[in-house]
Scaffold this motif. Structure first.
Motif, mmCIF file in Angstrom:
data_model
loop_
_atom_site.group_PDB
_atom_site.id
_atom_site.type_symbol
_atom_site.label_atom_id
_atom_site.label_comp_id
_atom_site.label_asym_id
_atom_site.label_seq_id
_atom_site.Cartn_x
_atom_site.Cartn_y
_atom_site.Cartn_z
ATOM 1 N N GLU A 60 -67.507 23.255 21.698
ATOM 2 C CA GLU A 60 -68.328 22.057 21.529
ATOM 3 C C GLU A 60 -67.432 20.830 21.388
ATOM 4 O OE1 GLU A 60 -71.325 20.210 18.227
ATOM 5 O OE2 GLU A 60 -71.524 22.339 18.674
ATOM 6 N N LEU A 61 -67.724 19.792 22.172
ATOM 7 C CA LEU A 61 -67.019 18.515 22.049
ATOM 8 C C LEU A 61 -67.806 17.574 21.153
ATOM 9 C CD1 LEU A 61 -65.867 18.077 25.755
ATOM 10 C CD2 LEU A 61 -64.534 18.946 23.813
ATOM 11 N N ASP A 62 -69.123 17.546 21.358
ATOM 12 C CA ASP A 62 -70.072 16.862 20.489
ATOM 13 C C ASP A 62 -71.424 17.501 20.757
ATOM 14 O OD1 ASP A 62 -71.343 15.513 22.703
ATOM 15 O OD2 ASP A 62 -69.868 13.908 22.599
ATOM 16 N N SER A 63 -72.481 16.985 20.212
ATOM 17 C CA SER A 63 -73.784 17.649 20.324
ATOM 18 C C SER A 63 -74.338 17.722 21.752
ATOM 19 C CB SER A 63 -74.804 16.970 19.412
ATOM 20 O OG SER A 63 -75.029 15.632 19.828
ATOM 21 N N LYS A 64 -73.800 16.910 22.663
ATOM 22 C CA LYS A 64 -74.311 16.886 24.035
ATOM 23 C C LYS A 64 -73.262 17.231 25.095
ATOM 24 C CE LYS A 64 -77.813 13.474 22.928
ATOM 25 N NZ LYS A 64 -78.359 12.151 23.199
ATOM 26 N N HIS A 65 -72.066 17.615 24.671
ATOM 27 C CA HIS A 65 -70.985 17.897 25.622
ATOM 28 C C HIS A 65 -70.142 19.068 25.136
ATOM 29 C CE1 HIS A 65 -71.949 13.594 25.936
ATOM 30 N NE2 HIS A 65 -71.824 13.812 27.233
ATOM 31 N N CYS A 66 -69.616 19.825 26.089
ATOM 32 C CA CYS A 66 -68.747 20.938 25.725
ATOM 33 C C CYS A 66 -67.694 21.134 26.806
ATOM 34 C CB CYS A 66 -69.550 22.223 25.523
ATOM 35 S SG CYS A 66 -70.315 22.865 27.020
ATOM 36 N N GLU A 67 -66.761 22.006 26.501
ATOM 37 C CA GLU A 67 -65.741 22.396 27.466
ATOM 38 C C GLU A 67 -65.854 23.898 27.658
ATOM 39 O OE1 GLU A 67 -61.274 21.161 27.700
ATOM 40 O OE2 GLU A 67 -61.425 22.942 26.417
ATOM 41 N N LEU A 68 -65.805 24.321 28.910
ATOM 42 C CA LEU A 68 -65.782 25.739 29.236
ATOM 43 C C LEU A 68 -64.391 26.063 29.753
ATOM 44 C CD1 LEU A 68 -67.093 28.523 29.697
ATOM 45 C CD2 LEU A 68 -67.794 27.682 31.956
ATOM 46 N N GLN A 69 -63.775 27.044 29.133
ATOM 47 C CA GLN A 69 -62.451 27.488 29.556
ATOM 48 C C GLN A 69 -62.591 28.884 30.144
ATOM 49 O OE1 GLN A 69 -59.436 28.678 26.578
ATOM 50 N NE2 GLN A 69 -58.162 27.127 27.573
ATOM 51 N N ALA A 70 -62.019 29.078 31.320
ATOM 52 C CA ALA A 70 -62.043 30.381 31.977
ATOM 53 C C ALA A 70 -60.607 30.863 32.157
ATOM 54 C CB ALA A 70 -62.743 30.277 33.328
ATOM 55 N N ARG A 71 -60.357 32.094 31.743
ATOM 56 C CA ARG A 71 -59.058 32.737 31.961
ATOM 57 C C ARG A 71 -59.292 34.001 32.765
ATOM 58 N NH1 ARG A 71 -57.484 32.826 25.947
ATOM 59 N NH2 ARG A 71 -57.614 30.611 25.561
ATOM 60 N N LEU A 72 -58.415 34.249 33.714
ATOM 61 C CA LEU A 72 -58.520 35.425 34.571
ATOM 62 C C LEU A 72 -57.140 36.048 34.719
ATOM 63 C CD1 LEU A 72 -60.177 37.173 36.602
ATOM 64 C CD2 LEU A 72 -59.562 35.489 38.354
ATOM 65 N N GLU A 73 -57.069 37.353 34.529
ATOM 66 C CA GLU A 73 -55.842 38.109 34.759
ATOM 67 C C GLU A 73 -56.129 39.103 35.875
ATOM 68 O OE1 GLU A 73 -53.955 39.797 31.290
ATOM 69 O OE2 GLU A 73 -54.781 38.190 30.046
ATOM 70 N N TYR A 74 -55.220 39.183 36.847
ATOM 71 C CA TYR A 74 -55.444 40.054 37.990
ATOM 72 C C TYR A 74 -54.112 40.467 38.601
ATOM 73 C CZ TYR A 74 -54.518 35.796 40.623
ATOM 74 O OH TYR A 74 -53.929 34.659 41.124
ATOM 75 N N ASP A 75 -54.131 41.586 39.277
ATOM 76 C CA ASP A 75 -52.985 42.048 40.049
ATOM 77 C C ASP A 75 -53.215 41.588 41.484
ATOM 78 O OD1 ASP A 75 -51.671 43.908 42.004
ATOM 79 O OD2 ASP A 75 -50.831 44.757 40.161
ATOM 80 N N GLY A 76 -52.341 40.740 41.979
ATOM 81 C CA GLY A 76 -52.524 40.168 43.307
ATOM 82 C C GLY A 76 -52.618 41.200 44.412
ATOM 83 N N ASP A 77 -51.807 42.262 44.340
ATOM 84 C CA ASP A 77 -51.842 43.303 45.371
ATOM 85 C C ASP A 77 -53.162 44.057 45.347
ATOM 86 O OD1 ASP A 77 -49.295 42.621 46.252
ATOM 87 O OD2 ASP A 77 -48.309 44.109 44.955
ATOM 88 N N GLU A 78 -53.650 44.390 44.143
ATOM 89 C CA GLU A 78 -54.940 45.076 44.028
ATOM 90 C C GLU A 78 -56.079 44.196 44.539
ATOM 91 O OE1 GLU A 78 -56.081 46.642 40.261
ATOM 92 O OE2 GLU A 78 -54.290 47.888 40.071
ATOM 93 N N LEU A 79 -56.024 42.940 44.213
ATOM 94 C CA LEU A 79 -57.064 42.002 44.638
ATOM 95 C C LEU A 79 -57.093 41.887 46.154
ATOM 96 C CD1 LEU A 79 -59.150 40.170 43.216
ATOM 97 C CD2 LEU A 79 -57.528 38.314 43.494
ATOM 98 N N ARG A 80 -55.923 41.753 46.764
ATOM 99 C CA ARG A 80 -55.844 41.643 48.220
ATOM 100 C C ARG A 80 -56.300 42.929 48.891
ATOM 101 N NH1 ARG A 80 -52.476 42.527 52.207
ATOM 102 N NH2 ARG A 80 -50.719 43.199 50.983
ATOM 103 N N GLU A 81 -55.933 44.073 48.310
ATOM 104 C CA GLU A 81 -56.350 45.357 48.867
ATOM 105 C C GLU A 81 -57.868 45.533 48.801
ATOM 106 O OE1 GLU A 81 -55.839 49.907 47.493
ATOM 107 O OE2 GLU A 81 -53.959 48.806 47.798
ATOM 108 N N ALA A 82 -58.470 45.091 47.705
ATOM 109 C CA ALA A 82 -59.914 45.248 47.517
ATOM 110 C C ALA A 82 -60.723 44.268 48.360
ATOM 111 C CB ALA A 82 -60.272 45.074 46.044
ATOM 112 N N PHE A 83 -60.271 43.014 48.452
ATOM 113 C CA PHE A 83 -61.090 41.983 49.083
ATOM 114 C C PHE A 83 -60.447 41.311 50.289
ATOM 115 C CE2 PHE A 83 -62.438 41.883 44.544
ATOM 116 C CZ PHE A 83 -63.708 42.389 44.742
ATOM 117 N N GLY A 84 -59.204 41.628 50.581
ATOM 118 C CA GLY A 84 -58.525 40.957 51.683
ATOM 119 C C GLY A 84 -57.995 39.610 51.243
#
Length: 143
Positions: free
Chosen positions: A90-114
């Motif tokens: 929460e930044l104030d009653s009408k605003h917020c920040e969303l933080q996204a973190r992602l951990e992945y293995d690049g080789d696995e990701l490429r193998e699964a999805f190209g």
């Protein structure tokens, strides 16, 4: 493992964004490639995605950290192994920040999805996550 962290300010109360993150059936509206998603009890969710050559499904295990509005998730039972965190601050009653973190293995990701290799893949993941956050922001702010 590669790690990506992005954040975005949203012109909506933190509680509204937090509630949206729990509406798994609406993920196709703001996460590119997700065809369908649904909760399986309180600690699991299933996602059907279409990225790359063929459609895939994967299950995630969900963990929430108390009243901190932090949702952690991890894929279960298959490749690619992905781990992530979504945190609403929460930044104030009408605003917020969303933080996204992602951990992945690049080789696995490429193998699964190209997709590209190396640095080009990192840029592609960054671009996709940023676009998804922008779509979530638009969805929540227009409700």
């Amino acid at each position: 493992m590669s790690r990506l962290e992005e954040q975005i300010e949203i012109d909506a109360p933190a509680e509204q964004v937090w509630a949206q993150l729990h509406r798994f059936d609406e993920y196709p509206q703001f996460v590119d490639g997700v065809r369908s998603a649904f909760a399986e009890g309180d600690t699991r969710a299933h996602f059907d995605v279409s990225l790359g050559a063929e459609p895939r499904g994967f299950d995630t295990e969900l963990t929430e950290r108390g009243g901190e509005q932090v949702l952690e998730w991890q894929t279960r039972g298959g490749s690619p192994e992905l781990k992530g965190t979504l945190a609403v601050r929460e930044l104030d009653s009408k605003h917020c920040e969303l933080q996204a973190r992602l951990e992945y293995d690049g080789d696995e990701l490429r193998e699964a999805f190209g997709g590209p290799k190396g640095f080009a893949q990192v840029r592609a993941v960054e671009t996709a996550v940023r676009a998804d956050l922008e779509q979530l922001k638009e969805l929540v702010e227009n409700r």
